[in-house]
Every structure is written in structure tokens, then in C-alpha cells.
Design a protein around this motif. Structure first.
Motif, PDB file in Angstrom:
ATOM      1  N   LYS A  60      12.492   4.466  -1.830  1.00  0.00           N
ATOM      2  CA  LYS A  60      11.522   3.607  -1.151  1.00  0.00           C
ATOM      3  C   LYS A  60      12.106   3.123   0.171  1.00  0.00           C
ATOM      4  O   LYS A  60      13.280   2.761   0.246  1.00  0.00           O
ATOM      5  N   LYS A  61      11.251   3.102   1.200  1.00  0.00           N
ATOM      6  CA  LYS A  61      11.720   2.622   2.489  1.00  0.00           C
ATOM      7  C   LYS A  61      10.527   2.261   3.361  1.00  0.00           C
ATOM      8  O   LYS A  61       9.380   2.383   2.944  1.00  0.00           O
ATOM      9  N   ASP A  79       6.410  -2.552  -5.599  1.00  0.00           N
ATOM     10  CA  ASP A  79       5.740  -1.340  -6.055  1.00  0.00           C
ATOM     11  C   ASP A  79       4.769  -0.860  -4.985  1.00  0.00           C
ATOM     12  O   ASP A  79       4.072  -1.670  -4.356  1.00  0.00           O
ATOM     13  N   PHE A  80       4.711   0.459  -4.788  1.00  0.00           N
ATOM     14  CA  PHE A  80       3.762   1.055  -3.856  1.00  0.00           C
ATOM     15  C   PHE A  80       2.545   1.519  -4.659  1.00  0.00           C
ATOM     16  O   PHE A  80       2.679   2.366  -5.556  1.00  0.00           O
ATOM     17  N   VAL A  81       1.379   0.978  -4.338  1.00  0.00           N
ATOM     18  CA  VAL A  81       0.169   1.249  -5.122  1.00  0.00           C
ATOM     19  C   VAL A  81      -1.008   1.469  -4.184  1.00  0.00           C
ATOM     20  O   VAL A  81      -0.942   1.131  -3.001  1.00  0.00           O
ATOM     21  N   PRO A  82      -2.124   2.030  -4.677  1.00  0.00           N
ATOM     22  CA  PRO A  82      -3.327   2.141  -3.845  1.00  0.00           C
ATOM     23  C   PRO A  82      -3.768   0.765  -3.344  1.00  0.00           C
ATOM     24  O   PRO A  82      -3.600  -0.251  -4.042  1.00  0.00           O
ATOM     25  N   TRP A  83      -4.334   0.736  -2.144  1.00  0.00           N
ATOM     26  CA  TRP A  83      -4.735  -0.518  -1.510  1.00  0.00           C
ATOM     27  C   TRP A  83      -5.628  -1.375  -2.415  1.00  0.00           C
ATOM     28  O   TRP A  83      -5.413  -2.571  -2.565  1.00  0.00           O
ATOM     29  N   LEU A  84      -6.648  -0.764  -3.014  1.00  0.00           N
ATOM     30  CA  LEU A  84      -7.599  -1.527  -3.814  1.00  0.00           C
ATOM     31  C   LEU A  84      -6.931  -2.151  -5.032  1.00  0.00           C
ATOM     32  O   LEU A  84      -7.259  -3.278  -5.421  1.00  0.00           O
ATOM     33  N   ARG A  85      -5.970  -1.444  -5.635  1.00  0.00           N
ATOM     34  CA  ARG A  85      -5.254  -2.015  -6.782  1.00  0.00           C
ATOM     35  C   ARG A  85      -4.458  -3.248  -6.348  1.00  0.00           C
ATOM     36  O   ARG A  85      -4.433  -4.256  -7.059  1.00  0.00           O
ATOM     37  N   MET A  86      -3.810  -3.164  -5.189  1.00  0.00           N
ATOM     38  CA  MET A  86      -3.074  -4.320  -4.681  1.00  0.00           C
ATOM     39  C   MET A  86      -4.022  -5.492  -4.442  1.00  0.00           C
ATOM     40  O   MET A  86      -3.728  -6.636  -4.809  1.00  0.00           O
ATOM     41  N   TYR A  87      -5.153  -5.206  -3.823  1.00  0.00           N
ATOM     42  CA  TYR A  87      -6.149  -6.237  -3.518  1.00  0.00           C
ATOM     43  C   TYR A  87      -6.588  -6.959  -4.799  1.00  0.00           C
ATOM     44  O   TYR A  87      -6.601  -8.193  -4.860  1.00  0.00           O
ATOM     45  N   LYS A  88      -6.944  -6.177  -5.825  1.00  0.00           N
ATOM     46  CA  LYS A  88      -7.399  -6.766  -7.088  1.00  0.00           C
ATOM     47  C   LYS A  88      -6.273  -7.537  -7.778  1.00  0.00           C
ATOM     48  O   LYS A  88      -6.507  -8.583  -8.402  1.00  0.00           O
ATOM     49  N   SER A  89      -5.045  -7.027  -7.684  1.00  0.00           N
ATOM     50  CA  SER A  89      -3.905  -7.689  -8.320  1.00  0.00           C
ATOM     51  C   SER A  89      -3.610  -9.040  -7.673  1.00  0.00           C
ATOM     52  O   SER A  89      -3.187  -9.986  -8.349  1.00  0.00           O
ATOM     53  N   GLU A 148       0.838  -1.204   0.000  1.00  0.00           N
ATOM     54  CA  GLU A 148       0.000   0.000   0.000  1.00  0.00           C
ATOM     55  C   GLU A 148       0.870   1.250   0.000  1.00  0.00           C
ATOM     56  O   GLU A 148       1.811   1.379   0.782  1.00  0.00           O
ATOM     57  N   GLN A 149       0.545   2.188  -0.868  1.00  0.00           N
ATOM     58  CA  GLN A 149       1.356   3.393  -0.995  1.00  0.00           C
ATOM     59  C   GLN A 149       1.158   4.344   0.181  1.00  0.00           C
ATOM     60  O   GLN A 149       0.104   4.376   0.802  1.00  0.00           O
ATOM     61  N   ASN A 150       2.205   5.100   0.473  1.00  0.00           N
ATOM     62  CA  ASN A 150       2.140   6.196   1.442  1.00  0.00           C
ATOM     63  C   ASN A 150       1.557   5.758   2.780  1.00  0.00           C
ATOM     64  O   ASN A 150       0.563   6.315   3.250  1.00  0.00           O
ATOM     65  N   ALA A 151       2.177   4.763   3.409  1.00  0.00           N
ATOM     66  CA  ALA A 151       1.724   4.281   4.709  1.00  0.00           C
ATOM     67  C   ALA A 151       2.905   4.180   5.665  1.00  0.00           C
ATOM     68  O   ALA A 151       3.265   3.097   6.123  1.00  0.00           O
ATOM     69  N   TYR A 181       5.456   1.922   7.467  1.00  0.00           N
ATOM     70  CA  TYR A 181       5.528   0.588   6.859  1.00  0.00           C
ATOM     71  C   TYR A 181       6.036   0.628   5.434  1.00  0.00           C
ATOM     72  O   TYR A 181       6.910  -0.160   5.067  1.00  0.00           O
ATOM     73  N   VAL A 182       5.495   1.517   4.623  1.00  0.00           N
ATOM     74  CA  VAL A 182       6.008   1.745   3.268  1.00  0.00           C
ATOM     75  C   VAL A 182       5.794   3.209   2.914  1.00  0.00           C
ATOM     76  O   VAL A 182       4.718   3.751   3.116  1.00  0.00           O
ATOM     77  N   PHE A 183       6.837   3.847   2.392  1.00  0.00           N
ATOM     78  CA  PHE A 183       6.721   5.238   1.970  1.00  0.00           C
ATOM     79  C   PHE A 183       7.946   5.599   1.145  1.00  0.00           C
ATOM     80  O   PHE A 183       8.909   4.830   1.050  1.00  0.00           O
TER      81      PHE A 183
END
Length: 259
Positions: free
Chosen positions: A50-51, A72-82, A36-39, A42-44
Motif C-alpha cells: 500500500k502506498k 483499507d482501500f475500498v470502493p468509494w461507495l462502501r467508504m461513504y456508507k461506512s 478509495e481503492q486504486n486512485a 493518492y492511494v494504490f
């Protein structure tokens, strides 16, 4: 007899070579993970780099396994669907919810633990005891999040009015401008974002959590390349256990300000 032996070699050698080349090709490909991006923490991304806790743990696990990894850092829903359709090999990080076992494999141990709480503007605190405490309020959540069964049922029945966005930062802005009454998000990650935005003490967490502190896992897509590779899964879990036992997890947590 010699002709038969030569014939068998001609038949089976190309087959064995093909299988070997296929396995080598798979091993040479990157282990592709979405987060998940910008969190933070945990990830940002900081200064173009990236770190984060999850990022560092996965990178170190891949290094110890001797494999290449791309995160890759992506929106949560995109990760879920992927993860559902196998567009990525893995994702981080997920609470263990039974229904998700249909499309992901949970990797143990968890890579971190988190709780989810209600955040409100300072001076507008109220007592949270259950999702019923949120009835009639405008509640911000990250798109695609499923918090717990009771919360989801209240949303479905229309008792809780949620507004979904792609990341916590957007919900923080909406609370500041009065477009939301509150939001539900990861306690540690949100407190860090509030501090970075100079909003500590202006937007505050309620005491009682929506979700008590629980483990969040790296997961593998059941539609992905590694779901049936028991050797890969065993190695990955073994490396993560070793990292937890030898203090690597704790060192990474401390690096980002978590106890």
C-alpha cells in the motif's frame, strides 16, 4: 468514620479502575481509516504494498501521534456508507460539502488539492463550460461521487446520463471501447493511470474543469469512536498542520510526481 471512608473506596475504586481500563482499551485500538481503492497517486497498491500521498500522510500523522492506524482501500461507495454508519473511524479524502457535515467531521488542513475534469478520446474534444455541455452524452463517473449541485441536478432530471462504476480504471476501459462518450474524474489521478496504461494522448482532459482545484480532507465519522474526542481531533489537526509547515506534505507530493 473509618468504615465510611473504606466503604467509599470500595465503591469508587472499581469505578475509577473501569474508566481507566476503558480509556486504555480505546487508546490501544487501531485508528481505522478507509480510502478509495486504486486512485493513484493518492492511494494504490504496488507490488503488493500500500502506498500513495494520502496513505503516506495518514501513516506519518499516526506515527507522530503515537497511535496505531489501519488503512483499507475500498470502493468509494462502501467508504461513504461506512462513514455514515460508523463502521470505520475515518475516511480519505473528501471535498468539504455542507450536507456531509451531518455524518462526518472535516479535519483541517486538507491533505491534498484536486480538480475534476472531463476526459474524452483524442480527436473528440468539445468545449466544456457547464454541466449543460454534457447533455445527451454517456458520462462515466465513480459510484457514489457527488461532483457539484448543478451536475447532480442535471443527473436527477435526466439531462445527463451517467454510468457508475467502482473505479476510474473501468471508465477508462469503457471510453477506449466506445461504451462512453466521456468521463469525469480527478485530473491528476486519471492522467497517471492513463500514462501507466500507455494511453497518454489517446484519452485527454478538456481544459475547463468541472470542479476547480479544491482541498480534500481526512474526515472522521460522527458515528465513530473519535467524533466526540476533542483531544484526539485537536492533536490530529495540530500534527497535520506541523507536517504541512515543516515540508512533509510537499516532500510526499514530490515523491509521487506532483508539484
Amino acid at each position: 468514620m473509618r468504615c465510611i471512608v473504606l466503604l467509599r473506596i470500595k465503591i469508587f475504586f472499581p469505578l475509577i479502575l473501569t474508566l481507566f481500563m476503558s480509556e486504555a482499551a480505546l487508546c490501544s485500538e487501531e485508528f481505522y481509516v478507509m480510502s478509495e481503492q486504486n486512485a493513484p497517486p493518492y492511494v494504490f497498491i504496488e507490488n503488493g504494498k500500500k502506498k500513495g500521498i494520502d496513505y503516506d500522510i495518514i501513516i506519518e500523522a499516526a506515527r507522530r501521534m503515537g497511535i496505531d492506524v489501519k488503512i483499507d482501500f475500498v470502493p468509494w461507495l462502501r467508504m461513504y456508507k461506512s462513514l455514515e454508519n460508523g463502521a470505520c473511524d475515518g475516511g480519505s479524502a473528501f471535498f468539504h460539502i455542507k450536507e456531509r457535515e451531518s455524518f462526518v467531521i472535516y479535519i483541517n488542513p486538507p491533505i491534498h488539492h484536486s480538480s475534476y475534469v472531463v476526459f474524452v478520446r483524442s480527436g473528440e474534444e468539445f468545449e466544456y463550460s457547464s454541466p449543460a455541455s454534457l447533455y445527451g452524452k454517456r458520462v462515466g463517473v465513480t459510484r457514489g461521487y457527488r461532483l457539484n449541485k448543478e451536475f447532480s441536478e442535471a443527473v436527477t432530471s435526466g439531462k445527463i446520463n451517467i454510468e457508475e462504476v467502482d473505479n476510474v480504471s473501468l471508465n477508462i476501459q469503457k471510453i477506449v471501447t466506445g461504451r462512453l462518450d466521456c468521463m469525469v474524474s480527478n485530473r491528476d489521478a486519471t492522467l497517471i493511470q492513463l500514462r501507466n496504461a500507455g494511453l497518454s494522448g489517446k484519452i485527454v482532459p478538456l481544459e475547463h474543469p468541472v470542479i476547480e482545484a479544491r482541498g480534500l480532507h481526512l474526515v472522521l465519522s460522527r458515528a465513530g469512536r473519535y467524533a466526540k474526542d476533542r483531544n484526539f481531533i485537536s492533536r490530529l489537526e495540530s500534527v497535520l498542520r506541523t507536517m504541512k509547515e515543516d515540508g512533509t506534505f510537499q516532500n510526499i507530493y514530490s515523491l509521487y510526481g506532483l508539484p
